[in-house]
Design an enzyme around this catalytic site. Structure first.
Site, PDB file in Angstrom:
ATOM      1  N   ASN A   1       0.855  -1.193   0.000  1.00  0.00           N
ATOM      2  CA  ASN A   1       0.000   0.000   0.000  1.00  0.00           C
ATOM      3  C   ASN A   1       0.891   1.245   0.000  1.00  0.00           C
ATOM      4  O   ASN A   1       1.687   1.437   0.918  1.00  0.00           O
ATOM      5  CB  ASN A   1      -0.901  -0.049   1.246  1.00  0.00           C
ATOM      6  CG  ASN A   1      -1.832   1.151   1.318  1.00  0.00           C
ATOM      7  OD1 ASN A   1      -1.413   2.280   1.103  1.00  0.00           O
ATOM      8  ND2 ASN A   1      -3.080   0.909   1.629  1.00  0.00           N
TER       9      ASN A   1
ATOM     10  N   HIS B   1       0.934   6.333   1.691  1.00  0.00           N
ATOM     11  CA  HIS B   1       1.666   7.339   2.476  1.00  0.00           C
ATOM     12  C   HIS B   1       2.833   7.965   1.734  1.00  0.00           C
ATOM     13  O   HIS B   1       3.399   8.953   2.193  1.00  0.00           O
ATOM     14  CB  HIS B   1       2.032   6.777   3.844  1.00  0.00           C
ATOM     15  CG  HIS B   1       0.792   6.530   4.652  1.00  0.00           C
ATOM     16  ND1 HIS B   1      -0.180   7.494   4.816  1.00  0.00           N
ATOM     17  CD2 HIS B   1       0.313   5.418   5.262  1.00  0.00           C
ATOM     18  CE1 HIS B   1      -1.186   6.990   5.524  1.00  0.00           C
ATOM     19  NE2 HIS B   1      -0.905   5.730   5.795  1.00  0.00           N
TER      20      HIS B   1
ATOM     21  N   HIS C   1      -5.649   3.557  -1.659  1.00  0.00           N
ATOM     22  CA  HIS C   1      -6.975   3.889  -1.144  1.00  0.00           C
ATOM     23  C   HIS C   1      -7.331   5.288  -1.636  1.00  0.00           C
ATOM     24  O   HIS C   1      -6.725   6.269  -1.205  1.00  0.00           O
ATOM     25  CB  HIS C   1      -6.933   3.847   0.392  1.00  0.00           C
ATOM     26  CG  HIS C   1      -8.259   4.086   1.046  1.00  0.00           C
ATOM     27  ND1 HIS C   1      -8.432   3.992   2.411  1.00  0.00           N
ATOM     28  CD2 HIS C   1      -9.476   4.416   0.553  1.00  0.00           C
ATOM     29  CE1 HIS C   1      -9.691   4.245   2.707  1.00  0.00           C
ATOM     30  NE2 HIS C   1     -10.343   4.517   1.601  1.00  0.00           N
TER      31      HIS C   1
ATOM     32  N   ARG D   1      -9.456   7.962  -1.132  1.00  0.00           N
ATOM     33  CA  ARG D   1     -10.435   8.401  -0.131  1.00  0.00           C
ATOM     34  C   ARG D   1     -11.329   9.478  -0.711  1.00  0.00           C
ATOM     35  O   ARG D   1     -10.926  10.235  -1.591  1.00  0.00           O
ATOM     36  CB  ARG D   1      -9.715   8.921   1.115  1.00  0.00           C
ATOM     37  CG  ARG D   1      -8.922   7.843   1.846  1.00  0.00           C
ATOM     38  CD  ARG D   1      -8.384   8.383   3.161  1.00  0.00           C
ATOM     39  NE  ARG D   1      -9.441   8.548   4.131  1.00  0.00           N
ATOM     40  CZ  ARG D   1      -9.650   7.729   5.168  1.00  0.00           C
ATOM     41  NH1 ARG D   1      -8.845   6.708   5.385  1.00  0.00           N
ATOM     42  NH2 ARG D   1     -10.638   7.942   5.996  1.00  0.00           N
TER      43      ARG D   1
ATOM     44  N   ARG E   1      -7.256  12.822   0.555  1.00  0.00           N
ATOM     45  CA  ARG E   1      -6.181  13.347   1.414  1.00  0.00           C
ATOM     46  C   ARG E   1      -4.801  12.870   0.990  1.00  0.00           C
ATOM     47  O   ARG E   1      -3.816  13.512   1.305  1.00  0.00           O
ATOM     48  CB  ARG E   1      -6.436  13.021   2.885  1.00  0.00           C
ATOM     49  CG  ARG E   1      -6.305  11.568   3.230  1.00  0.00           C
ATOM     50  CD  ARG E   1      -6.347  11.350   4.722  1.00  0.00           C
ATOM     51  NE  ARG E   1      -7.681  11.562   5.260  1.00  0.00           N
ATOM     52  CZ  ARG E   1      -8.112  10.982   6.383  1.00  0.00           C
ATOM     53  NH1 ARG E   1      -7.301  10.202   7.067  1.00  0.00           N
ATOM     54  NH2 ARG E   1      -9.328  11.185   6.833  1.00  0.00           N
TER      55      ARG E   1
ATOM     56  N   GLU F   1      -8.556   0.231  -2.764  1.00  0.00           N
ATOM     57  CA  GLU F   1      -9.371   0.280  -1.544  1.00  0.00           C
ATOM     58  C   GLU F   1     -10.329   1.446  -1.703  1.00  0.00           C
ATOM     59  O   GLU F   1      -9.919   2.530  -2.109  1.00  0.00           O
ATOM     60  CB  GLU F   1      -8.492   0.549  -0.326  1.00  0.00           C
ATOM     61  CG  GLU F   1      -7.715  -0.626   0.141  1.00  0.00           C
ATOM     62  CD  GLU F   1      -6.871  -0.247   1.352  1.00  0.00           C
ATOM     63  OE1 GLU F   1      -7.075   0.822   1.942  1.00  0.00           O
ATOM     64  OE2 GLU F   1      -5.980  -1.022   1.674  1.00  0.00           O
TER      65      GLU F   1
ATOM     66  N   THR G   1      -8.200   3.852   8.477  1.00  0.00           N
ATOM     67  CA  THR G   1      -9.416   3.041   8.549  1.00  0.00           C
ATOM     68  C   THR G   1      -9.539   2.419   9.943  1.00  0.00           C
ATOM     69  O   THR G   1      -8.639   1.713  10.384  1.00  0.00           O
ATOM     70  CB  THR G   1      -9.367   1.932   7.476  1.00  0.00           C
ATOM     71  OG1 THR G   1      -8.914   2.510   6.266  1.00  0.00           O
ATOM     72  CG2 THR G   1     -10.717   1.301   7.275  1.00  0.00           C
TER      73      THR G   1
ATOM     74  N   GLU H   1     -10.910  -9.498   3.554  1.00  0.00           N
ATOM     75  CA  GLU H   1      -9.651  -9.080   4.172  1.00  0.00           C
ATOM     76  C   GLU H   1      -9.937  -8.852   5.651  1.00  0.00           C
ATOM     77  O   GLU H   1     -10.720  -7.968   6.010  1.00  0.00           O
ATOM     78  CB  GLU H   1      -9.112  -7.799   3.528  1.00  0.00           C
ATOM     79  CG  GLU H   1      -7.814  -7.334   4.197  1.00  0.00           C
ATOM     80  CD  GLU H   1      -7.112  -6.174   3.476  1.00  0.00           C
ATOM     81  OE1 GLU H   1      -7.262  -6.043   2.241  1.00  0.00           O
ATOM     82  OE2 GLU H   1      -6.418  -5.404   4.165  1.00  0.00           O
TER      83      GLU H   1
ATOM     84  N   HIS I   1      -3.644  -4.286   7.864  1.00  0.00           N
ATOM     85  CA  HIS I   1      -3.779  -3.108   8.734  1.00  0.00           C
ATOM     86  C   HIS I   1      -2.882  -3.233   9.965  1.00  0.00           C
ATOM     87  O   HIS I   1      -3.040  -4.156  10.753  1.00  0.00           O
ATOM     88  CB  HIS I   1      -5.217  -2.862   9.199  1.00  0.00           C
ATOM     89  CG  HIS I   1      -5.408  -1.420   9.555  1.00  0.00           C
ATOM     90  ND1 HIS I   1      -5.826  -0.473   8.655  1.00  0.00           N
ATOM     91  CD2 HIS I   1      -5.157  -0.747  10.701  1.00  0.00           C
ATOM     92  CE1 HIS I   1      -5.843   0.706   9.235  1.00  0.00           C
ATOM     93  NE2 HIS I   1      -5.435   0.568  10.476  1.00  0.00           N
TER      94      HIS I   1
HETATM   95  N1  PXP Z   1      -5.818  -2.993   4.363  1.00  0.00           N
HETATM   96  C1  PXP Z   1      -6.794  -2.060   4.413  1.00  0.00           C
HETATM   97  C2  PXP Z   1      -8.172  -2.475   4.047  1.00  0.00           C
HETATM   98  C3  PXP Z   1      -6.510  -0.725   4.787  1.00  0.00           C
HETATM   99  O1  PXP Z   1      -7.507   0.180   4.833  1.00  0.00           O
HETATM  100  C4  PXP Z   1      -5.173  -0.372   5.075  1.00  0.00           C
HETATM  101  C5  PXP Z   1      -4.846   1.049   5.398  1.00  0.00           C
HETATM  102  O2  PXP Z   1      -5.067   1.841   4.268  1.00  0.00           O
HETATM  103  C6  PXP Z   1      -4.193  -1.381   4.985  1.00  0.00           C
HETATM  104  C7  PXP Z   1      -4.544  -2.681   4.650  1.00  0.00           C
HETATM  105  C8  PXP Z   1      -2.767  -1.094   5.252  1.00  0.00           C
HETATM  106  O3  PXP Z   1      -2.612  -0.712   6.588  1.00  0.00           O
HETATM  107  P1  PXP Z   1      -1.191  -0.217   7.098  1.00  0.00           P
HETATM  108  O4  PXP Z   1      -0.914   1.074   6.382  1.00  0.00           O
HETATM  109  O5  PXP Z   1      -1.401  -0.031   8.566  1.00  0.00           O
HETATM  110  O6  PXP Z   1      -0.194  -1.275   6.754  1.00  0.00           O
END
Ligand code: PXP
Length: 245
Positions: free
Chosen positions: A7, A10, A43, A45, A49, A70, A101, A151, A191
């Site tokens: 992901n 960030h 994601h 959003r 953001r 996402e 999330t 998930e 997550h």
């Molecule tokens: N899975 C989902 C569904 C999420 O919403 C997120 C955060 O965007 C992640 C995985 C990844 O989480 P993390 O950034 O804490 O690894």
């Protein structure tokens, strides 16, 4: 051995801190692929953001592994997904005031809206995964919605402050994984997973995909994206067994 979805939200967060053009999540995706990522996750959003529409459009053209979007179940975002056609959409809850999330999507409380969103995506040929808490009733509802995967939210496991709580949360995840698997759904998790806490999650036999963002991007700031992904990928890969002569 679970697949690794990286992901890259960030990377976009850092860019949006200055509303400029760098660092570009599109570059990060290419480096993540070089490091061995099996998928790229973003994601989009509703408040935009971090990831922007432009990012997802370009990623659709450049990503060679699985592109996982996402998204909330809002009509506007569903319309966008149908235009872009990611390989997979992961439906998540979304609140404007949250930092990230918080908790899984409540399929029971939002049944009609979730079903409408899923049906539109499935009709277009997009695979759908539902981000839910490791809860028996939620998994049973997911099964009725014809999705290919769930998930499981690993946030409670990741946030556990002592070993007993962590073990309890891991047990909940393992039971939920077995239930989802017995219903023939693929099992993803994500997550809050980090280089330190991912080990026991990799051991859950049913898990086929992990989505990891913040920890990889944090490490990438220090060591570079390709190496950060390679190091996480190594934790997901069993050691090569040498056959003794
Ligand atoms: N899975 C989902 C569904 C999420 O919403 C997120 C955060 O965007 C992640 C995985 C990844 O989480 P993390 O950034 O804490 O690894």
């Amino acid at each position: 051995m679970p697949k690794l979805g990286v992901n890259i939200d960030h990377v976009a967060t850092v860019r949006q801190a200055r509303k400029t053009v760098e660092p570009d999540p599109v570059w990060a995706a290419a480096l993540a692929e070089l490091g061995g990522a099996d998928g790229i996750t973003v994601h989009l959003r509703e408040d935009r953001r971090h990831i922007q529409d432009r990012d997802v459009r370009i990623l659709r053209e450049t990503v060679r592994v699985k592109l996982n979007l996402e998204m909330s179940i809002a009509d506007e975002i569903t319309d966008f997904a149908l235009d872009i056609m990611p390989d997979q959409c992961t439906l998540v809850p979304e609140k404007r005031e949250e930092v990230t999330t918080e908790g899984g999507l409540d399929l029971i409380a939002n049944e009609d809206r979730v079903r409408r969103c899923i049906d539109r995506l499935l009709e277009a040929g997009i695979e759908v995964s539902l981000f839910i808490d490791p809860d028996e009733k939620q998994i049973a509802m997911a099964d009725k919605m014809n999705v290919h995967a769930v998930e499981l939210h690993t946030g409670q496991y990741a946030d556990a402050v002592d070993v007993e709580t962590q073990t309890r949360e891991l047990d909940l995840l393992s039971e939920a994984a077995a239930q989802a698997h017995s219903l023939s759904m693929l099992l993803h998790m994500g997550h809050g997973l980090t280089y330190r806490n991912v080990g026991p999650i990799v051991e859950v036999p049913e898990v086929s995909e992990l989505n990891i963002g913040h920890s990889i991007v944090s490490r990438a700031v220090m060591v570079g994206m390709e190496r950060a992904v390679r190091e996480m990928k190594a934790l997901l890969t069993p050691p090569i067994q040498l056959i003794a002569e």
